[in-house]
Design a protein around this motif. Structure first.
Motif, PDB file in Angstrom:
ATOM      1  N   VAL A 308       0.844  -1.204   0.000  1.00 47.50           N
ATOM      2  CA  VAL A 308       0.000   0.000   0.000  1.00 47.50           C
ATOM      3  C   VAL A 308       0.874   1.247   0.000  1.00 47.50           C
ATOM      4  O   VAL A 308       0.615   2.212  -0.738  1.00 47.50           O
ATOM      5  CB  VAL A 308      -0.943   0.002   1.222  1.00 47.50           C
ATOM      6  CG1 VAL A 308      -1.714   1.323   1.300  1.00 47.50           C
ATOM      7  CG2 VAL A 308      -1.919  -1.171   1.148  1.00 47.50           C
ATOM      8  N   TRP A 309       1.943   1.243   0.796  1.00 47.31           N
ATOM      9  CA  TRP A 309       2.823   2.410   0.856  1.00 47.31           C
ATOM     10  C   TRP A 309       3.481   2.690  -0.497  1.00 47.31           C
ATOM     11  O   TRP A 309       3.805   3.839  -0.801  1.00 47.31           O
ATOM     12  CB  TRP A 309       3.897   2.206   1.927  1.00 47.31           C
ATOM     13  CG  TRP A 309       3.445   2.580   3.313  1.00 47.31           C
ATOM     14  CD1 TRP A 309       3.311   1.763   4.388  1.00 47.31           C
ATOM     15  CD2 TRP A 309       3.063   3.887   3.752  1.00 47.31           C
ATOM     16  NE1 TRP A 309       2.859   2.471   5.479  1.00 47.31           N
ATOM     17  CE2 TRP A 309       2.704   3.784   5.109  1.00 47.31           C
ATOM     18  CE3 TRP A 309       2.982   5.136   3.131  1.00 47.31           C
ATOM     19  CZ2 TRP A 309       2.270   4.870   5.857  1.00 47.31           C
ATOM     20  CZ3 TRP A 309       2.549   6.225   3.877  1.00 47.31           C
ATOM     21  CH2 TRP A 309       2.200   6.094   5.223  1.00 47.31           C
ATOM     22  N   LEU A 314       7.444   5.974  -1.746  1.00 43.47           N
ATOM     23  CA  LEU A 314       8.382   4.865  -1.913  1.00 43.47           C
ATOM     24  C   LEU A 314       9.324   4.716  -0.724  1.00 43.47           C
ATOM     25  O   LEU A 314       9.671   3.595  -0.337  1.00 43.47           O
ATOM     26  CB  LEU A 314       9.186   5.037  -3.200  1.00 43.47           C
ATOM     27  CG  LEU A 314       8.420   4.829  -4.513  1.00 43.47           C
ATOM     28  CD1 LEU A 314       9.372   4.918  -5.700  1.00 43.47           C
ATOM     29  CD2 LEU A 314       7.708   3.480  -4.515  1.00 43.47           C
ATOM     30  N   ASP A 315       9.770   5.822  -0.136  1.00 43.97           N
ATOM     31  CA  ASP A 315      10.663   5.714   1.019  1.00 43.97           C
ATOM     32  C   ASP A 315       9.958   5.028   2.189  1.00 43.97           C
ATOM     33  O   ASP A 315      10.562   4.226   2.913  1.00 43.97           O
ATOM     34  CB  ASP A 315      11.162   7.096   1.433  1.00 43.97           C
ATOM     35  CG  ASP A 315      12.161   7.668   0.429  1.00 43.97           C
ATOM     36  OD1 ASP A 315      12.878   6.866  -0.200  1.00 43.97           O
ATOM     37  OD2 ASP A 315      12.206   8.898   0.262  1.00 43.97           O
ATOM     38  N   SER A 316       8.673   5.340   2.369  1.00 44.62           N
ATOM     39  CA  SER A 316       7.908   4.672   3.426  1.00 44.62           C
ATOM     40  C   SER A 316       7.727   3.192   3.104  1.00 44.62           C
ATOM     41  O   SER A 316       7.733   2.341   4.004  1.00 44.62           O
ATOM     42  CB  SER A 316       6.538   5.343   3.593  1.00 44.62           C
ATOM     43  OG  SER A 316       6.684   6.677   4.026  1.00 44.62           O
ATOM     44  N   ALA A 319      10.909   1.367   3.990  1.00 36.98           N
ATOM     45  CA  ALA A 319      10.970   1.164   5.443  1.00 36.98           C
ATOM     46  C   ALA A 319      10.017   0.055   5.884  1.00 36.98           C
ATOM     47  O   ALA A 319      10.350  -0.759   6.756  1.00 36.98           O
ATOM     48  CB  ALA A 319      10.637   2.471   6.156  1.00 36.98           C
ATOM     49  N   ALA A 320       8.830   0.001   5.276  1.00 36.88           N
ATOM     50  CA  ALA A 320       7.836  -1.015   5.657  1.00 36.88           C
ATOM     51  C   ALA A 320       8.314  -2.417   5.290  1.00 36.88           C
ATOM     52  O   ALA A 320       8.155  -3.362   6.076  1.00 36.88           O
ATOM     53  CB  ALA A 320       6.500  -0.705   4.986  1.00 36.88           C
ATOM     54  N   TYR A 321       8.905  -2.561   4.100  1.00 36.73           N
ATOM     55  CA  TYR A 321       9.454  -3.870   3.721  1.00 36.73           C
ATOM     56  C   TYR A 321      10.582  -4.272   4.677  1.00 36.73           C
ATOM     57  O   TYR A 321      10.726  -5.449   5.034  1.00 36.73           O
ATOM     58  CB  TYR A 321       9.977  -3.835   2.287  1.00 36.73           C
ATOM     59  CG  TYR A 321       8.904  -3.962   1.232  1.00 36.73           C
ATOM     60  CD1 TYR A 321       8.085  -5.087   1.184  1.00 36.73           C
ATOM     61  CD2 TYR A 321       8.717  -2.968   0.274  1.00 36.73           C
ATOM     62  CE1 TYR A 321       7.105  -5.214   0.211  1.00 36.73           C
ATOM     63  CE2 TYR A 321       7.735  -3.085  -0.703  1.00 36.73           C
ATOM     64  CZ  TYR A 321       6.932  -4.205  -0.728  1.00 36.73           C
ATOM     65  OH  TYR A 321       5.956  -4.333  -1.689  1.00 36.73           O
ATOM     66  N   GLY A 322      11.381  -3.294   5.093  1.00 38.56           N
ATOM     67  CA  GLY A 322      12.462  -3.576   6.034  1.00 38.56           C
ATOM     68  C   GLY A 322      11.931  -4.041   7.383  1.00 38.56           C
ATOM     69  O   GLY A 322      12.480  -4.975   7.987  1.00 38.56           O
ATOM     70  N   ARG A 323      10.855  -3.394   7.868  1.00 40.62           N
ATOM     71  CA  ARG A 323      10.270  -3.807   9.155  1.00 40.62           C
ATOM     72  C   ARG A 323       9.746  -5.238   9.079  1.00 40.62           C
ATOM     73  O   ARG A 323       9.912  -6.024  10.020  1.00 40.62           O
ATOM     74  CB  ARG A 323       9.138  -2.847   9.545  1.00 40.62           C
ATOM     75  CG  ARG A 323       9.608  -1.492  10.036  1.00 40.62           C
ATOM     76  CD  ARG A 323       8.482  -0.722  10.692  1.00 40.62           C
ATOM     77  NE  ARG A 323       7.410  -0.400   9.755  1.00 40.62           N
ATOM     78  CZ  ARG A 323       7.380   0.694   8.995  1.00 40.62           C
ATOM     79  NH1 ARG A 323       8.386   1.566   9.052  1.00 40.62           N
ATOM     80  NH2 ARG A 323       6.364   0.934   8.189  1.00 40.62           N
TER      81      ARG A 323
END
Length: 444
Positions: A308-309, A314-316, A319-323
């Motif tokens: 969704v982000w 894209l920066d968010s 970060a979401a994929y990293g979390r």
């Protein structure tokens, strides 16, 4: 006279009772023999399924002969007649015979004799016409073989047949039939891929027309939420806004579904909101799904939130994929895909050093995984794309060495094929890094 008539009635009753009991005994004996023979035949087939690479041609021949003997001893032409199927024990015999035919098809697929598998599955479907649930199994097996051999046109025809004839609910068990929803979705996807959007929507609307009254009739019974979820999926696949699809899934939520079904419904609403252009609502649903439904649901929710982000920032998304990757490491099957997508986004944002580090970590964390192999290729292709031919050549040699090592250690045929395909792609890239040959014989 009256006494004689009464005696005649008693004799007739006795004869009828004897006939019924005798018939039952015959059916019971037939079922015992059929199940015994199938158990023996399945034992032979199971040995092949456990170690197919070690199976000899005669092993396949013995197993198939034993399975075929079951159907020949208890032919569906006799046991599958409507008058016999009304007797429960006789119906069991017909089911055993059908199971034997379907098992033959699976063995033919295992030894890659796809033409024989198709012939077996197609013939089984015709013989199982009076047993719709088993006929459906034969059709699905036939479609799977056609898909695996690349005959998408014939597979489309089989799925169309399934979509037209399969009811939403199994009339015997009273439960939703997964293929009844999967088939029209598959047919519509095929049509849309050909550019036939109107026909695709027509197929979906026809299926929706069958599902809605069935879902309404089954409210308060097991599977009611699943049926309304199916209505939502059919609506979501149609052209236009997703609001009607959301309405169906919200209605499913009102049917007091189980915890597992409730989690599925929440994630589905998040997907519909993502596809419908409502990112705030989608993120709210993913946040809800990530709490209190167990690790698999949380993992899916975090992955969905990252997707969704991508539609917002894209920066968010990075970060979401990293979390998600940090939370599950390799404990969830989606982590490799999340890390690969994160690397792609880093590359898109011009953060190449971070992207390369992620690609390199992927290539070593699970070396034979398709995404690990593609990571090696992406490093080479990036350097080529930005004009760094020397670096592309160095990275290409490193990738080839890694894959050559895998080719000497891996035994699985599919993995070997995947390695060779990526290796060929890297070799093509490296050809672009080779210096031009100098002119011969002084030619200018």
């Amino acid at each position: 006279m009256i006494a004689r008539a009464a005696l005649g009635v008693r004799v007739a009753t006795l004869l009828a009772t004897t006939f019924v009991v005798g018939c039952g005994d015959a059916d019971l004996w037939a079922r015992y023999r059929a199940e015994r023979d199938l158990w023996h035949a399945r034992g032979l087939a199971r040995r092949i399924e456990i170690a197919p690479r070690a199976a000899r041609p005669e092993d396949y021949a013995d197993a198939i002969e034993a399975l075929r003997a079951v159907e020949e001893e208890f032919p569906l032409a006799r046991w599958g007649r409507p008058d016999r199927l009304r007797r429960p024990l006789a119906r069991d015999v017909a089911t055993v015979s059908g199971d034997a035919l379907l098992a033959i098809g699976r063995l033919e697929v295992t030894r890659k004799r796809f033409a024989s598998a198709l012939e077996t599955d197609h013939g089984a479907a015709e013989r199982l016409d009076a047993l719709p649930a088993m006929r459906l199994q034969a059709w699905l097996a036939e479609a799977a073989v056609l898909d695996s051999t690349g005959d998408s046109t014939a597979a489309h025809e089989v799925f169309t047949r399934i979509a037209r004839t399969t009811p939403p609910v199994d009339p015997e068990r009273g439960k939703p039939i997964p293929a009844a929803i999967d088939a029209p979705l598959r047919v519509a996807a095929d049509l849309r891929a050909r550019g036939e959007r109107a026909r695709a929507d027509s197929v979906l609307r026809a299926a929706e027309t069958r599902f809605v009254p069935e879902a309404a009739r089954h409210e308060g019974r097991p599977g009611d939420a699943e049926l309304w979820l199916s209505v939502g999926r059919l609506r979501a696949a149609q052209s236009g806004p997703k609001s009607r699809a959301l309405d169906a899934v919200r209605h499913a939520m009102s049917q007091t579904p189980s915890t597992a079904t409730r989690a599925k419904l929440i994630l589905t609403m998040a997907e519909f909101c993502r596809d419908g252009g409502w990112p705030d609502s989608a993120l709210a649903y993913t946040s809800w799904a990530a709490q209190g439904f167990g690790s698999p649901t949380k993992a899916r929710a975090m992955m969905l939130a990252a997707q969704v982000w991508e539609t917002v920032d894209l920066d968010s998304a990075i970060a979401a994929y990293g979390r998600y990757a940090d939370a599950f490491h390799l404990a969830d099957p989606g982590v490799m895909a999340a890390r690969f997508r994160r690397a792609e986004l880093l590359e898109q944002r011009g953060r190449w050093e971070e992207a390369r580090a992620e690609y390199r970590n992927l290539s070593t964390s699970s070396a034979t995984d398709e995404l690990a192999l593609r990571s090696l290729e992406r490093i080479v292709s990036h350097h080529l794309r930005v004009g760094e031919k020397e670096m592309a050549h160095i990275e290409g040699k490193r990738a080839l060495e890694a894959m050559d090592h895998l080719l000497t250690t891996v035994q699985d045929d599919e993995t070997l094929l995947r390695i060779r395909q990526v290796r060929a792609s890297v070799l093509r890239d490296m050809e672009a890094t080779a210096p031009a040959h100098p002119p011969r014989n002084g030619a200018r």
